[in-house]
Design a protein around this motif. Sequence first.
Motif, PDB file in Angstrom:
ATOM      1  N   SER A  90      15.267 -10.173   0.802  1.00 61.35           N
ATOM      2  CA  SER A  90      15.516 -11.560   0.414  1.00 61.35           C
ATOM      3  C   SER A  90      14.421 -12.100  -0.499  1.00 61.35           C
ATOM      4  CB  SER A  90      15.630 -12.447   1.651  1.00 61.35           C
ATOM      5  OG  SER A  90      14.410 -12.420   2.384  1.00 61.35           O
ATOM      6  N   GLN A  91      13.195 -11.590  -0.313  1.00 54.13           N
ATOM      7  CA  GLN A  91      12.066 -12.189  -1.021  1.00 54.13           C
ATOM      8  C   GLN A  91      11.067 -11.116  -1.451  1.00 54.13           C
ATOM      9  OE1 GLN A  91       8.586 -14.896   0.682  1.00 54.13           O
ATOM     10  NE2 GLN A  91      10.541 -15.992   0.715  1.00 54.13           N
ATOM     11  N   LEU A  92      10.594 -11.244  -2.677  1.00 55.29           N
ATOM     12  CA  LEU A  92       9.604 -10.305  -3.194  1.00 55.29           C
ATOM     13  C   LEU A  92       8.565 -11.079  -4.003  1.00 55.29           C
ATOM     14  CD1 LEU A  92      10.065  -6.778  -4.518  1.00 55.29           C
ATOM     15  CD2 LEU A  92       8.949  -8.394  -6.052  1.00 55.29           C
ATOM     16  N   HIS A  93       7.302 -10.671  -3.864  1.00 60.72           N
ATOM     17  CA  HIS A  93       6.214 -11.307  -4.603  1.00 60.72           C
ATOM     18  C   HIS A  93       5.680 -10.308  -5.632  1.00 60.72           C
ATOM     19  CE1 HIS A  93       5.903 -14.750  -1.818  1.00 60.72           C
ATOM     20  NE2 HIS A  93       6.350 -13.859  -0.937  1.00 60.72           N
ATOM     21  N   LEU A  94       5.552 -10.779  -6.845  1.00 62.67           N
ATOM     22  CA  LEU A  94       5.141  -9.910  -7.952  1.00 62.67           C
ATOM     23  C   LEU A  94       3.910 -10.520  -8.617  1.00 62.67           C
ATOM     24  CD1 LEU A  94       6.259  -7.326  -9.380  1.00 62.67           C
ATOM     25  CD2 LEU A  94       7.335  -8.853 -11.021  1.00 62.67           C
ATOM     26  N   MET A  95       2.777  -9.832  -8.491  1.00 60.66           N
ATOM     27  CA  MET A  95       1.565 -10.338  -9.128  1.00 60.66           C
ATOM     28  C   MET A  95       1.344  -9.599 -10.435  1.00 60.66           C
ATOM     29  SD  MET A  95      -2.382 -10.606  -7.795  1.00 60.66           S
ATOM     30  CE  MET A  95      -2.783  -8.926  -8.245  1.00 60.66           C
ATOM     31  N   MET A  96       1.200 -10.370 -11.524  1.00 57.50           N
ATOM     32  CA  MET A  96       0.999  -9.772 -12.839  1.00 57.50           C
ATOM     33  C   MET A  96      -0.316 -10.269 -13.416  1.00 57.50           C
ATOM     34  SD  MET A  96       4.862  -9.660 -14.375  1.00 57.50           S
ATOM     35  CE  MET A  96       4.401  -8.382 -15.537  1.00 57.50           C
ATOM     36  N   ASP A  97      -1.345  -9.475 -13.197  1.00 58.99           N
ATOM     37  CA  ASP A  97      -2.661  -9.775 -13.741  1.00 58.99           C
ATOM     38  C   ASP A  97      -2.997  -8.661 -14.724  1.00 58.99           C
ATOM     39  OD1 ASP A  97      -5.063 -10.948 -14.224  1.00 58.99           O
ATOM     40  OD2 ASP A  97      -5.855 -10.764 -12.196  1.00 58.99           O
ATOM     41  N   ASP A  98      -4.012  -7.863 -14.432  1.00 61.77           N
ATOM     42  CA  ASP A  98      -4.301  -6.728 -15.303  1.00 61.77           C
ATOM     43  C   ASP A  98      -3.243  -5.640 -15.153  1.00 61.77           C
ATOM     44  OD1 ASP A  98      -6.577  -7.945 -16.274  1.00 61.77           O
ATOM     45  OD2 ASP A  98      -7.860  -7.097 -14.716  1.00 61.77           O
ATOM     46  N   GLU A  99      -2.623  -5.583 -13.981  1.00 64.77           N
ATOM     47  CA  GLU A  99      -1.531  -4.650 -13.732  1.00 64.77           C
ATOM     48  C   GLU A  99      -0.484  -5.339 -12.881  1.00 64.77           C
ATOM     49  OE1 GLU A  99      -3.541  -2.402  -9.892  1.00 64.77           O
ATOM     50  OE2 GLU A  99      -3.580  -1.430 -11.856  1.00 64.77           O
TER      51      GLU A  99
END
Length: 288
Positions: free
Chosen positions: A185-194
């Motif tokens: 239902s839920q996903l967290h996507l961190m976009m920093d250096d990668e």
Amino acid sequence: MIEIIFQNKKDAKRLYQYLQQKLQTFHFRKNDILLLEDQHIVKVSYNIELNDLVKRAFSHFIMEIKQVEWLQIILKEQFFYEDEDEQQQIIDIVQAILDGNRIDLHSFIEDDDQVHRLEETIDQMFQENVSFSFDSFVRFRMRPFIDSLGKYVELAIDEYKMEQEYQMFIQMLREFLNGRKAKISQLHLMMDDEVTFYDAQFYEIKRAELVRMVDRKLISNHPVYIDSVTIAPLLSISPETIYLYTDDCEQPLIRTICNIFEERMIIKPLTSFYDMKRKISMTAEEKM
């Protein structure tokens, strides 16, 4: 007196109306700008202040009205684009390049000082008590400018085709997504250096696990390149909601993800991710 003579009555009337529109906020006498319709002549009284305003308005008339006509002719006669909607989309790209709003394309143009040279050419024409033919001015003085528009059109056509292909690519992936059931239902996507994936509890989803999640049909059934690191896992998982954390929403990959997942996306700054991680960690420690 400045006198501009036209062969085309429509051009004479358009310039006159354009001058009236541009100069209506300034306090000039009504007869400072005249249109002799029967002779296709626009006359402007000469004084330094008015002359400067007329030069600017004349330049804008060429860039905003005549340039569009020249670009349409180039598109029809040199590149065989007849559809008006396609013409307008390509012209919009050309004008964005000329206005300096497409830095990504500007580097492909070796000689990019078109507007400045046009203004210099107009400055040379507008002298005290001058009379000149607009059509001769275009034919002889504007010829280098008009000829150089071809390279802008060629570049804009390439960009237009790429944008069309991109839109087809996005639509294809949307259709694939619409036919899938969400795995989470839920996903967290961190976009920093990668790019890093996290589940609803903010536990990192390791790369090996993401690779196992990828639907092999997605790769084999779609001939175009699909990013296997980010887009392929997202499509395979098909989350109901994606929280994307970034401080740079203009990254091409981020724009593509947002275009595919549309209303499923929630964009937040990187600080929100760290705040959420800290809260979850504190809650876990309190329970212990």
